[in-house]
Design a protein around this motif. Structure first.
Motif, PDB file in Angstrom:
ATOM      1  N   GLN A 175     -53.835 -45.093  19.565  1.00 33.71           N
ATOM      2  CA  GLN A 175     -53.054 -45.755  20.608  1.00 33.71           C
ATOM      3  C   GLN A 175     -53.084 -47.273  20.457  1.00 33.71           C
ATOM      4  O   GLN A 175     -52.086 -47.952  20.752  1.00 33.71           O
ATOM      5  CB  GLN A 175     -53.581 -45.350  21.995  1.00 33.71           C
ATOM      6  CG  GLN A 175     -53.500 -43.861  22.313  1.00 33.71           C
ATOM      7  CD  GLN A 175     -52.083 -43.365  22.579  1.00 33.71           C
ATOM      8  OE1 GLN A 175     -51.115 -43.963  22.140  1.00 33.71           O
ATOM      9  NE2 GLN A 175     -51.972 -42.251  23.297  1.00 33.71           N
ATOM     10  N   TRP A 178     -50.682 -48.015  17.804  1.00 35.84           N
ATOM     11  CA  TRP A 178     -49.331 -47.652  18.250  1.00 35.84           C
ATOM     12  C   TRP A 178     -48.678 -48.787  19.030  1.00 35.84           C
ATOM     13  O   TRP A 178     -47.473 -49.037  18.899  1.00 35.84           O
ATOM     14  CB  TRP A 178     -49.395 -46.391  19.108  1.00 35.84           C
ATOM     15  CG  TRP A 178     -48.157 -45.547  19.015  1.00 35.84           C
ATOM     16  CD1 TRP A 178     -47.179 -45.388  19.957  1.00 35.84           C
ATOM     17  CD2 TRP A 178     -47.781 -44.711  17.912  1.00 35.84           C
ATOM     18  NE1 TRP A 178     -46.222 -44.517  19.516  1.00 35.84           N
ATOM     19  CE2 TRP A 178     -46.560 -44.083  18.258  1.00 35.84           C
ATOM     20  CE3 TRP A 178     -48.353 -44.435  16.679  1.00 35.84           C
ATOM     21  CZ2 TRP A 178     -45.902 -43.198  17.409  1.00 35.84           C
ATOM     22  CZ3 TRP A 178     -47.712 -43.554  15.828  1.00 35.84           C
ATOM     23  CH2 TRP A 178     -46.502 -42.954  16.189  1.00 35.84           C
ATOM     24  N   LYS A 186     -41.871 -45.223  15.061  1.00 37.32           N
ATOM     25  CA  LYS A 186     -42.348 -44.272  16.071  1.00 37.32           C
ATOM     26  C   LYS A 186     -41.487 -43.017  16.181  1.00 37.32           C
ATOM     27  O   LYS A 186     -41.601 -42.276  17.155  1.00 37.32           O
ATOM     28  CB  LYS A 186     -42.426 -44.967  17.437  1.00 37.32           C
ATOM     29  CG  LYS A 186     -43.421 -46.123  17.480  1.00 37.32           C
ATOM     30  CD  LYS A 186     -43.432 -46.798  18.856  1.00 37.32           C
ATOM     31  CE  LYS A 186     -44.428 -47.949  18.903  1.00 37.32           C
ATOM     32  NZ  LYS A 186     -44.435 -48.625  20.222  1.00 37.32           N
ATOM     33  N   ASN A 188     -40.683 -39.287  15.309  1.00 38.34           N
ATOM     34  CA  ASN A 188     -41.345 -38.087  14.801  1.00 38.34           C
ATOM     35  C   ASN A 188     -40.304 -37.219  14.099  1.00 38.34           C
ATOM     36  O   ASN A 188     -39.442 -36.608  14.736  1.00 38.34           O
ATOM     37  CB  ASN A 188     -41.985 -37.323  15.970  1.00 38.34           C
ATOM     38  CG  ASN A 188     -42.838 -36.158  15.519  1.00 38.34           C
ATOM     39  OD1 ASN A 188     -42.522 -35.461  14.571  1.00 38.34           O
ATOM     40  ND2 ASN A 188     -43.937 -35.944  16.226  1.00 38.34           N
ATOM     41  N   GLU A 195     -41.181 -41.436  19.958  1.00 38.30           N
ATOM     42  CA  GLU A 195     -42.374 -41.447  20.809  1.00 38.30           C
ATOM     43  C   GLU A 195     -42.786 -42.889  21.096  1.00 38.30           C
ATOM     44  O   GLU A 195     -43.512 -43.513  20.321  1.00 38.30           O
ATOM     45  CB  GLU A 195     -43.521 -40.677  20.138  1.00 38.30           C
ATOM     46  CG  GLU A 195     -43.211 -39.193  19.963  1.00 38.30           C
ATOM     47  CD  GLU A 195     -44.389 -38.379  19.445  1.00 38.30           C
ATOM     48  OE1 GLU A 195     -45.536 -38.878  19.504  1.00 38.30           O
ATOM     49  OE2 GLU A 195     -44.148 -37.258  18.970  1.00 38.30           O
ATOM     50  N   TYR A 198     -47.621 -42.614  21.686  1.00 40.39           N
ATOM     51  CA  TYR A 198     -48.000 -41.503  20.808  1.00 40.39           C
ATOM     52  C   TYR A 198     -48.395 -40.278  21.631  1.00 40.39           C
ATOM     53  O   TYR A 198     -49.197 -40.368  22.560  1.00 40.39           O
ATOM     54  CB  TYR A 198     -49.162 -41.910  19.894  1.00 40.39           C
ATOM     55  CG  TYR A 198     -49.671 -40.759  19.071  1.00 40.39           C
ATOM     56  CD1 TYR A 198     -48.926 -40.269  18.013  1.00 40.39           C
ATOM     57  CD2 TYR A 198     -50.876 -40.121  19.386  1.00 40.39           C
ATOM     58  CE1 TYR A 198     -49.369 -39.177  17.264  1.00 40.39           C
ATOM     59  CE2 TYR A 198     -51.328 -39.039  18.653  1.00 40.39           C
ATOM     60  CZ  TYR A 198     -50.558 -38.571  17.602  1.00 40.39           C
ATOM     61  OH  TYR A 198     -50.991 -37.490  16.878  1.00 40.39           O
ATOM     62  N   ILE A 238     -52.207 -39.647  11.061  1.00 43.43           N
ATOM     63  CA  ILE A 238     -51.015 -39.881  11.882  1.00 43.43           C
ATOM     64  C   ILE A 238     -50.001 -40.742  11.142  1.00 43.43           C
ATOM     65  O   ILE A 238     -48.785 -40.543  11.285  1.00 43.43           O
ATOM     66  CB  ILE A 238     -51.408 -40.572  13.208  1.00 43.43           C
ATOM     67  CG1 ILE A 238     -52.483 -39.760  13.934  1.00 43.43           C
ATOM     68  CG2 ILE A 238     -50.183 -40.795  14.093  1.00 43.43           C
ATOM     69  CD1 ILE A 238     -52.112 -38.313  14.178  1.00 43.43           C
TER      70      ILE A 238
END
Length: 310
Positions: A175, A178, A186, A188, A195, A198, A238
């Motif tokens: 986070q 992010w 961001k 997906n 997103e 996240y 990630i």
């Protein structure tokens, strides 16, 4: 396209995983399995080695392993491919035939959740299949009972949180990064959504992806001795996986710098004992025959202790 591993994954794996693997004695996944199965066969002193691959899928990796074993001088062996999907097994037979190793392989249609071993094996392998298993206790009991006293259980799999979620300490780091990412990073690609924040998505909600991933290591340690353990990956997953990894480019110095920074944070966390790996390549056996090898000093018992499981 987006079902393939992103290019940034290969930047990370070539720069960071390759040296870790070489230090552990292998360069490729096929070499990891074939070299350790060969050690097991030699150690047992068998005249003909019997191996089984649990959840073999299309069996393409198993074909490569069979070829490696032959090239290494092991001529008397059978590699059994255990898979519930008959279509995949048929593909495996064709691949084995095309590569000249069909006589060394047996294809068995069975569910690894309820599989009952019917013979002794000198080596058992599992490649990215255990995190789909719901009945891990039964499977591991079958492996232990069927494994030769000097054999090896050779594994490459996911051992993070169920559903491939991040544990709280890792999620906090994700986070933090992010918040610094531009919106272009961001999206997906697997779930086809943007997103802004996240989403710590539980992949096991649909299907059996990572259904009991966090149980794999503790159940193994209860039943076997760990001869080799190579743990890696956590927060970095990630940023290099199929969901978001396609947003990053190995041609971008800024993107590569981010990957370098996240990987370094993972490794620092492993060293300090504040993070645990989400991937493992490991060899388990009934009795240790040599001093255990723990890549970068990461020990399975320390991972379990941190998680409150030891």
């Amino acid at each position: 396209m987006f079902s393939d591993l992103p290019d940034i994954y290969h930047y990370w794996s070539n720069k960071y995983l390759a040296p870790i693997f070489r230090d552990a004695g292998f360069s490729t996944i096929a070499e990891f399995f074939s070299s350790n199965l060969l050690v097991a066969a030699t150690r047992t002193g068998c005249t003909k080695a019997y191996f089984v691959s649990v959840g073999a899928g299309n069996c393409d990796l198993e074909v490569s392993i069979a070829k490696n074993l032959l090239q290494a001088g092991l001529s008397e062996f059978v590699l059994e491919c255990l898979e519930i999907n008959p279509v995949m097994l048929e593909r495996g037979k064709q691949i084995a035939k095309e590569n000249g190793v069909l006589s060394k392989m047996v294809f068995v249609e069975a569910d690894f959740n309820t599989w009952q071993a019917s013979r002794e094996y000198h080596g058992v392998m599992a490649n990215q299949s255990l995190h789909h298993v719901t009945q891990l206790e039964n499977l591991f009991d079958q492996v232990r009972n069927a494994l030769h006293r000097d054999g090896s259980f050779v594994i490459s799999d996911m051992i993070g949180r169920n559903g491939h979620q991040r544990w709280p300490e890792a999620l906090e780091i994700v986070q933090r990064y992010w918040k610094e990412l531009p919106d272009t990073k961001k999206y997906n690609h697997l779930l086809n959504r943007f997103e802004a924040e996240y989403d710590n998505w539980d992949c096991s909600i649909e299907g059996f992806e990572g259904i009991r991933a966090e149980d794999i290591l503790p159940l193994l340690v209860q039943r076997f001795q760990c001869e080799k353990f190579v743990g890696f990956g956590n927060v970095i997953d990630i940023f290099v996986d199929r969901c978001f990894g396609h947003n990053f480019s190995r041609e971008s110095e800024e993107d590569k710098a981010l990957i370098d920074k996240v990987h370094a944070e993972d490794e620092a966390g492993f060293a300090a004992g504040t993070l645990t790996p989400t991937h493992m390549m490991a060899v388990f056996c009934k009795t240790l025959h040599c001093e255990s090898f723990y890549s970068r000093g990461i020990k399975p018992h320390a991972v379990l202790k941190f998680r409150g499981l030891a």
